[in-house]
Design a protein around this motif. Structure first.
Motif, short mmCIF file in Angstrom:
data_model
loop_
_atom_site.label_atom_id
_atom_site.label_comp_id
_atom_site.label_asym_id
_atom_site.label_seq_id
_atom_site.Cartn_x
_atom_site.Cartn_y
_atom_site.Cartn_z
N PHE A 310 -2.07 -4.85 49.47
CA PHE A 310 -2.49 -3.76 48.59
C PHE A 310 -3.95 -3.38 48.83
O PHE A 310 -4.58 -2.72 48.00
N GLY A 311 -4.49 -3.80 49.98
CA GLY A 311 -5.85 -3.45 50.34
C GLY A 311 -6.92 -4.28 49.65
O GLY A 311 -8.07 -3.84 49.54
N MET A 312 -6.57 -5.47 49.18
CA MET A 312 -7.50 -6.31 48.42
C MET A 312 -7.66 -7.66 49.09
O MET A 312 -6.72 -8.20 49.66
N GLN A 313 -8.85 -8.23 48.99
CA GLN A 313 -9.12 -9.58 49.48
C GLN A 313 -10.07 -10.27 48.51
O GLN A 313 -11.08 -9.69 48.09
N SER A 356 -13.14 -7.68 48.19
CA SER A 356 -13.37 -6.79 49.32
C SER A 356 -12.17 -5.85 49.39
O SER A 356 -11.03 -6.30 49.29
N LEU A 357 -12.43 -4.53 49.57
CA LEU A 357 -11.35 -3.55 49.45
C LEU A 357 -11.22 -2.67 50.67
O LEU A 357 -12.17 -2.39 51.38
N GLN A 358 -10.00 -2.22 50.86
CA GLN A 358 -9.71 -1.14 51.79
C GLN A 358 -8.54 -0.35 51.22
O GLN A 358 -7.89 -0.79 50.26
N ASN A 359 -8.27 0.81 51.78
CA ASN A 359 -7.22 1.67 51.26
C ASN A 359 -5.88 0.91 51.16
O ASN A 359 -5.55 0.14 52.07
N PRO A 360 -5.14 1.04 50.06
CA PRO A 360 -5.26 2.01 48.96
C PRO A 360 -6.04 1.51 47.76
O PRO A 360 -6.06 2.17 46.72
N ALA A 361 -6.66 0.32 47.85
CA ALA A 361 -7.36 -0.24 46.70
C ALA A 361 -8.61 0.56 46.37
O ALA A 361 -9.29 1.09 47.26
N GLN A 362 -8.91 0.63 45.07
CA GLN A 362 -10.10 1.32 44.58
C GLN A 362 -10.83 0.42 43.59
O GLN A 362 -10.21 -0.30 42.82
N PRO A 363 -12.17 0.44 43.63
CA PRO A 363 -12.91 -0.39 42.66
C PRO A 363 -12.67 0.10 41.23
O PRO A 363 -12.61 1.30 40.98
N ALA A 374 -10.37 -4.45 40.75
CA ALA A 374 -9.89 -3.32 41.55
C ALA A 374 -8.46 -3.00 41.16
O ALA A 374 -7.73 -3.85 40.63
N THR A 375 -8.06 -1.77 41.44
CA THR A 375 -6.68 -1.34 41.22
C THR A 375 -6.18 -0.66 42.49
O THR A 375 -6.97 -0.23 43.34
N ALA A 376 -4.87 -0.56 42.60
CA ALA A 376 -4.26 0.16 43.72
C ALA A 376 -2.96 0.79 43.24
O ALA A 376 -2.20 0.16 42.49
N GLN A 377 -2.76 2.02 43.65
CA GLN A 377 -1.49 2.71 43.41
C GLN A 377 -0.65 2.53 44.68
O GLN A 377 -1.06 2.96 45.77
N VAL A 378 0.50 1.89 44.54
CA VAL A 378 1.34 1.59 45.69
C VAL A 378 2.75 2.05 45.39
O VAL A 378 3.44 1.45 44.54
N GLY A 379 3.18 3.10 46.06
CA GLY A 379 4.49 3.66 45.74
C GLY A 379 4.51 4.12 44.30
O GLY A 379 3.61 4.81 43.83
N LYS A 380 5.51 3.67 43.55
CA LYS A 380 5.61 4.01 42.13
C LYS A 380 4.89 3.00 41.24
O LYS A 380 4.84 3.17 40.02
#
Length: 420
Positions: A310-313, A356-363, A374-380
């Motif tokens: 999900f773009g998170m570490q 540490s983030l990369q797409n699709p994660a957002q701070p 952080a949050t991420a929108q993944v599919g639905k």
């Protein structure tokens, strides 16, 4: 003597005596799991009591009389403490699914009656009138339990025996107003990756503890689970590895602090199959919460294989290393996270792993240039990550950290976001 020689019963039914019994029934059930043989017995007792309370409620005012069963007798009057106790017991009984939902209307009518009949405003503060000071049987001077005796005891303003039940009844009414949010939704808490065991001090049997719904000690999630249940959701453990089957029916899936070998002799590490099952579930509409810990107290390596989907570490950089009771060292400003934290502005989070983030994660929450949440929108679906277990009882029950830290409110804010 006051007791009937054949039945041993008092000649009259005092409202507050029955009120203590009603409150005790709904509260003791909190400590008896459904598997306890007495649980069903007590639920039946409550179900037998509820229609009696409804029967003797005043149809006009919604309150209850001090001597029940003699409502029309001259001198009988509406009494505040018993009325508050009955509202609390009925409302909580409905919320906990012990009672039919029709009793919610009885409780609501009773609460409205309490507000109209007993509550006044004096010098800018609320006052509760109409609480009988005491009631008893036997003793010196002798109390015979007669109708005349109960009417002879004086009334008091703001008597704690009435104020306490009124506060509890008010709390239930507030819960009822927001309980619809989580109806039909289930929050699952992982008991597979986090699976620490200890010996029960009473039974001597092994039991799971640490970040569980049931654990009421410092390291448990009992209080946060209570908040989620009060929002209408069901909370359940997930004791097996994540699969399409085990995740089916969950609206929210929470994984907290997976075990290392230090915490469990045979830890269950996150596998590629686990990660795929969770990712598929999120894309289909699930909400995932990943709560790690600082690297000294969490199995980060395998947990990160899930987070990276999900773009998170979770990094090996830890912040908010609090020394003793210097709580300000653990302050986290939540204002940048207003998407989730609508009311809470500051929280206490200690020794957490920076993200540490990369797409699709957002701070979501950033402090001093470091990504805390952080949050991420993944599919639905959605994912929220934080490098600390955070919402365990020690830091939400209000007994340890200063009131300037709004962890309890933050837990409720997060619950609302997860369930919306």
């Amino acid at each position: 003597p006051w007791a009937d020689k054949a039945t041993g019963l008092s000649p009259n039914a005092w409202d507050r005596a029955i009120g203590w019994y009603a409150m005790a029934l709904v509260d003791v059930l909190d400590y008896l799991p459904a598997t306890n043989p007495h649980h069903a017995e007590l639920v039946k007792d409550l179900q037998r009591l509820a229609p009696v309370l409804a029967k003797y409620q005043d149809a006009k005012t919604g309150t209850w009389s001090i001597v029940m069963g003699h409502e029309t007798e001259k001198g009988n009057y509406a009494e505040a403490s018993g009325s508050s106790m009955f509202v609390y017991a009925l409302a909580k009984g409905v919320r906990m699914n012990y009672l039919d939902k029709k009793y919610a209307a009885v409780a609501r009518k009773g609460y409205d009656g309490i507000l109209k009949t007993f509550i006044s405003t004096e010098n800018g503060a609320l006052a509760l009138n109409g609480t009988v000071s005491v009631g008893g049987l036997g003793g010196t001077p002798y109390r015979d339990g007669s109708f005349k005796y109960y009417l002879s005891e004086p009334l008091r303003k703001d008597d704690l025996k009435g104020v306490g039940p009124f506060i509890l009844a008010s709390t239930e009414m507030e819960i009822a107003q927001e309980n619809a949010l989580g109806q039909g939704k289930t929050v699952g808490l992982d008991y597979y990756f986090n699976h620490e065991m200890r010996k029960n001090v009473f039974t001597g049997q092994p039991e799971q503890w640490h970040y569980t719904w049931e654990d009421r000690t410092h390291g448990g999630f009992w209080l946060w689970g209570t908040q989620l249940r009060e929002l209408g959701a069901r909370t359940v453990p997930v004791p097996t590895a994540p699969t399409a089957t085990s995740l089916k029916g969950l609206s929210v899936y929470v994984i907290v602090d997976p075990d290392s070998k230090k915490e469990s002799p045979q830890p269950n590490y996150v596998s590629p199959a686990d990660g795929q099952a969770v990712a598929d579930w999120v894309r289909a509409g699930g909400t995932l919460v990943l709560l790690a810990n600082d690297t000294a107290n969490c199995e980060i390596k395998h947990f990160n294989t899930l987070a990276q989907r999900f773009g998170m570490q979770f990094t090996d950089q830890s912040v908010n290393m609090v020394q003793g009771s210097q709580f300000e060292q653990g302050r986290v400003d939540l204002t940048s996270g207003s998407l989730v934290f609508k009311q809470a502005k500051a929280a206490y989070i200690k020794e957490l792993s920076v993200l540490s983030l990369q797409n699709p994660a957002q701070p979501l929450v950033t402090n001093n240039g470091k990504v805390i949440m952080a949050t991420a929108q993944v599919g639905k679906g959605r994912v929220l990550a934080l490098g600390d277990p955070w919402l365990y009882n020690e830091y939400t029950d209000g007994r340890k950290i200063p009131a300037t830290f709004e962890n309890f409110q933050a837990g409720k804010d997060l619950g609302r976001w997860l369930l919306k």
